[in-house]
Motif scaffolding. Structure first.
Motif, PDB file in Angstrom:
ATOM      1  N   MET A 204       1.454  -5.966  -2.050  1.00 42.94           N
ATOM      2  CA  MET A 204       2.059  -4.953  -1.183  1.00 42.94           C
ATOM      3  C   MET A 204       3.573  -5.088  -1.050  1.00 42.94           C
ATOM      4  O   MET A 204       4.099  -6.184  -0.919  1.00 42.94           O
ATOM      5  CB  MET A 204       1.462  -5.054   0.227  1.00 42.94           C
ATOM      6  CG  MET A 204       0.007  -4.725   0.336  1.00 42.94           C
ATOM      7  SD  MET A 204      -0.359  -3.049  -0.187  1.00 42.94           S
ATOM      8  CE  MET A 204       0.573  -2.072   0.986  1.00 42.94           C
TER       9      MET A 204
ATOM     10  N   LEU B  61       0.605   5.385  -1.466  1.00 45.92           N
ATOM     11  CA  LEU B  61      -0.203   4.159  -1.481  1.00 45.92           C
ATOM     12  C   LEU B  61       0.071   3.358  -2.744  1.00 45.92           C
ATOM     13  O   LEU B  61       0.191   2.129  -2.711  1.00 45.92           O
ATOM     14  CB  LEU B  61      -1.704   4.509  -1.417  1.00 45.92           C
ATOM     15  CG  LEU B  61      -2.242   4.943  -0.055  1.00 45.92           C
ATOM     16  CD1 LEU B  61      -3.583   5.662  -0.204  1.00 45.92           C
ATOM     17  CD2 LEU B  61      -2.400   3.719   0.856  1.00 45.92           C
TER      18      LEU B  61
ATOM     19  N   VAL C 283      -0.948  -0.986  -3.245  1.00 47.95           N
ATOM     20  CA  VAL C 283      -2.379  -1.299  -3.127  1.00 47.95           C
ATOM     21  C   VAL C 283      -2.959  -1.425  -4.538  1.00 47.95           C
ATOM     22  O   VAL C 283      -2.435  -0.854  -5.499  1.00 47.95           O
ATOM     23  CB  VAL C 283      -3.163  -0.231  -2.319  1.00 47.95           C
ATOM     24  CG1 VAL C 283      -2.640  -0.122  -0.901  1.00 47.95           C
ATOM     25  CG2 VAL C 283      -3.138   1.114  -3.005  1.00 47.95           C
TER      26      VAL C 283
ATOM     27  N   LEU D  21      -6.275  -5.469  -2.513  1.00 47.00           N
ATOM     28  CA  LEU D  21      -6.559  -4.496  -1.449  1.00 47.00           C
ATOM     29  C   LEU D  21      -7.011  -3.170  -2.051  1.00 47.00           C
ATOM     30  O   LEU D  21      -6.344  -2.614  -2.925  1.00 47.00           O
ATOM     31  CB  LEU D  21      -5.303  -4.289  -0.589  1.00 47.00           C
ATOM     32  CG  LEU D  21      -4.792  -5.545   0.132  1.00 47.00           C
ATOM     33  CD1 LEU D  21      -3.506  -5.244   0.897  1.00 47.00           C
ATOM     34  CD2 LEU D  21      -5.847  -6.106   1.076  1.00 47.00           C
ATOM     35  N   ASN D  22      -8.153  -2.722  -1.569  1.00 46.85           N
ATOM     36  CA  ASN D  22      -8.690  -1.444  -2.025  1.00 46.85           C
ATOM     37  C   ASN D  22      -8.587  -0.462  -0.868  1.00 46.85           C
ATOM     38  O   ASN D  22      -9.297  -0.603   0.123  1.00 46.85           O
ATOM     39  CB  ASN D  22     -10.157  -1.633  -2.450  1.00 46.85           C
ATOM     40  CG  ASN D  22     -10.708  -0.407  -3.157  1.00 46.85           C
ATOM     41  OD1 ASN D  22      -9.955   0.383  -3.731  1.00 46.85           O
ATOM     42  ND2 ASN D  22     -12.019  -0.234  -3.105  1.00 46.85           N
ATOM     43  N   ASP D  23      -7.697   0.503  -0.984  1.00 50.69           N
ATOM     44  CA  ASP D  23      -7.478   1.417   0.134  1.00 50.69           C
ATOM     45  C   ASP D  23      -8.444   2.601   0.074  1.00 50.69           C
ATOM     46  O   ASP D  23      -8.563   3.278  -0.943  1.00 50.69           O
ATOM     47  CB  ASP D  23      -6.040   1.948   0.138  1.00 50.69           C
ATOM     48  CG  ASP D  23      -5.803   2.766   1.385  1.00 50.69           C
ATOM     49  OD1 ASP D  23      -5.300   2.196   2.361  1.00 50.69           O
ATOM     50  OD2 ASP D  23      -6.166   3.956   1.397  1.00 50.69           O
TER      51      ASP D  23
ATOM     52  N   THR E 216      -0.546 -10.700  -1.723  1.00 51.02           N
ATOM     53  CA  THR E 216      -1.067  -9.382  -2.093  1.00 51.02           C
ATOM     54  C   THR E 216       0.021  -8.710  -2.928  1.00 51.02           C
ATOM     55  O   THR E 216       1.112  -9.249  -3.059  1.00 51.02           O
ATOM     56  CB  THR E 216      -1.343  -8.487  -0.850  1.00 51.02           C
ATOM     57  OG1 THR E 216      -0.098  -8.170  -0.233  1.00 51.02           O
ATOM     58  CG2 THR E 216      -2.257  -9.172   0.144  1.00 51.02           C
TER      59      THR E 216
ATOM     60  N   LEU F 187      -4.914  -1.465   6.886  1.00 55.96           N
ATOM     61  CA  LEU F 187      -4.126  -1.997   5.762  1.00 55.96           C
ATOM     62  C   LEU F 187      -2.961  -2.862   6.250  1.00 55.96           C
ATOM     63  O   LEU F 187      -2.748  -3.980   5.781  1.00 55.96           O
ATOM     64  CB  LEU F 187      -3.587  -0.825   4.924  1.00 55.96           C
ATOM     65  CG  LEU F 187      -2.490  -1.133   3.905  1.00 55.96           C
ATOM     66  CD1 LEU F 187      -2.980  -2.092   2.832  1.00 55.96           C
ATOM     67  CD2 LEU F 187      -1.983   0.155   3.259  1.00 55.96           C
TER      68      LEU F 187
END
Ligand SMILES: [Zn+2]
Length: 373
Positions: free
Chosen positions: A249, A34, A39, A6-8, A247, A232
């Motif tokens: 997260m 973040l 992430v 995941l690219n925030d 992921t 997200l």
């Protein structure tokens, strides 16, 4: 289970929302949150804007976060140099790839575009920075030219290719087909970047992952221009439960992150916002509560505790006798199912009068004023 990254871009694309402006200090705090939430990438801003934006990027780059911090750049050597000056070790270099944007926004040709991208990419390489290639408006581009751009980026040494649905016109089945072709037609890992103009940003992100995308661009609360970006929190939960994919997260931090971004952007969270809204784990309707009391999975797609949430049962117009008996029991006012059934009209009338739900104090007042028998 395949790992998805995941690219925030809350601090870059999210901040482009009209009326949203993060100070350098705020960007630092949100970047740290973040990072803690897990992430894989943080797109922190656009150094070419100058001023405080550069200070913010410099400060975040200096934090030494686990996430890869990158900056957003047009296909201009000057933009890339501004990023390098801020200490960026990774830069994202974007280029419109649709003829519509090339011709009507920039007044340029495809060959000019490839030349401009090459110059910016070489500037990043000379500065010792890694770079990712951004295909802006890819969903309206000629696929043959998109592949040519991807091949060019691969030869120059890009780490991955971002496929941007810049105006949010993709639908899930088409997304899956396009991304599958793209993944098969060129060597770079693909990042999907979707917008929510038709409410399909999360669905399109998931479809792209199924089609082979390795990365997803997201923003907290879906913050972004117009109807926003893929959220997200939605993407993280959908990947896990509907994939299943892995992921990095920590899902327990999602709601805290959502509140922090809601405050910083001065955009309140709608109560029914998936995953992070205040009301998404609240049940009132009789049949649902009855089902929940037998087994929460009857009416919940995932356990609220997974994201640090709490299930709440409330009394209102749609309450049934099982819920009423249960809630009274929890409050130390045990009644039989029969008594609960007799009390129900009082609760429903009270809820209509209150124009919402009835809390315990109101319930006690109702009971003392009108308890039958
Ligand atoms: Zn965007």
């Amino acid at each position: 289970m395949r790992r998805v990254y995941l690219n925030d871009t809350t601090l870059r694309d999210g901040e482009q929302t009209p009326g949203v402006a993060f100070s350098a200090q705020r960007k630092v705090r949100l970047a740290m949150l973040l990072d803690e939430a897990g992430v894989d990438g943080i797109e922190v801003g656009t150094p070419a804007m100058g001023g405080q934006e550069r200070d913010a990027v410099e400060a975040v780059c200096a934090l030494g976060l686990k996430a890869r911090v990158s900056t957003w750049n047009r296909s201009l050597a000057a933009d890339v140099r501004a990023s390098l000056d801020c200490g960026a070790r990774q830069v994202h270099i974007a280029l419109p790839v649709s003829d519509r944007q090339l011709e009507r926004k920039l007044g340029k040709s495809r060959s000019w575009a490839l030349g401009a991208f090459t110059e910016a990419a070489l500037c990043a390489r000379e500065g010792g920075a890694a770079f990712t290639a951004g295909a802006e408006d890819a969903s309206r581009a000629d696929e043959a030219f998109l592949l040519e751009f991807a091949q060019c980026a691969a030869v120059l040494g890009a780490e991955r290719l971002r496929y941007a649905d810049t105006v949010g016109v993709l639908e899930p089945l088409g997304t899956w087909r396009r991304i599958r072709r793209l993944c098969r037609g060129q060597p770079l890992p693909v990042e999907i970047h979707t917008h929510n103009d038709f409410g399909l940003a999360t669905a399109n992100s998931l479809a792209a992952v199924r089609g082979g995308a390795a990365w997803v661009s997201v923003t907290v609360n879906g913050l972004g221009e117009r109807a926003g970006n893929a959220a997200l929190e939605e993407v993280a939960l959908a990947l896990r439960h509907l994939g299943p994919y892995r992921t990095g997260m920590d899902l327990l931090l999602l709601r805290c992150l959502a509140r922090a971004v809601a405050r910083a952007s001065r955009r309140a969270l709608p109560p029914g916002k998936p995953v992070v809204g205040t009301q998404v784990f609240t049940h009132e309707a009789g049949i649902h509560v009855d089902g929940i009391l037998r087994d929460p999975a009857n009416y919940e797609p995932f356990d609220p505790a997974e994201v640090g949430g709490t299930r709440r049962l409330v009394l209102g117009k749609h309450t049934g006798s099982a819920a009423l008996a249960h809630i009274l029991d929890q409050a130390g006012m045990s009644v039989s199912r029969e008594e609960a059934r007799e009390l129900l009209p009082l609760v429903r009338e009270g809820a209509i009068r209150a124009g919402g739900s009835v809390d315990l104090a109101q319930l006690r007042a109702l009971l003392s004023s009108g308890r039958p028998g």
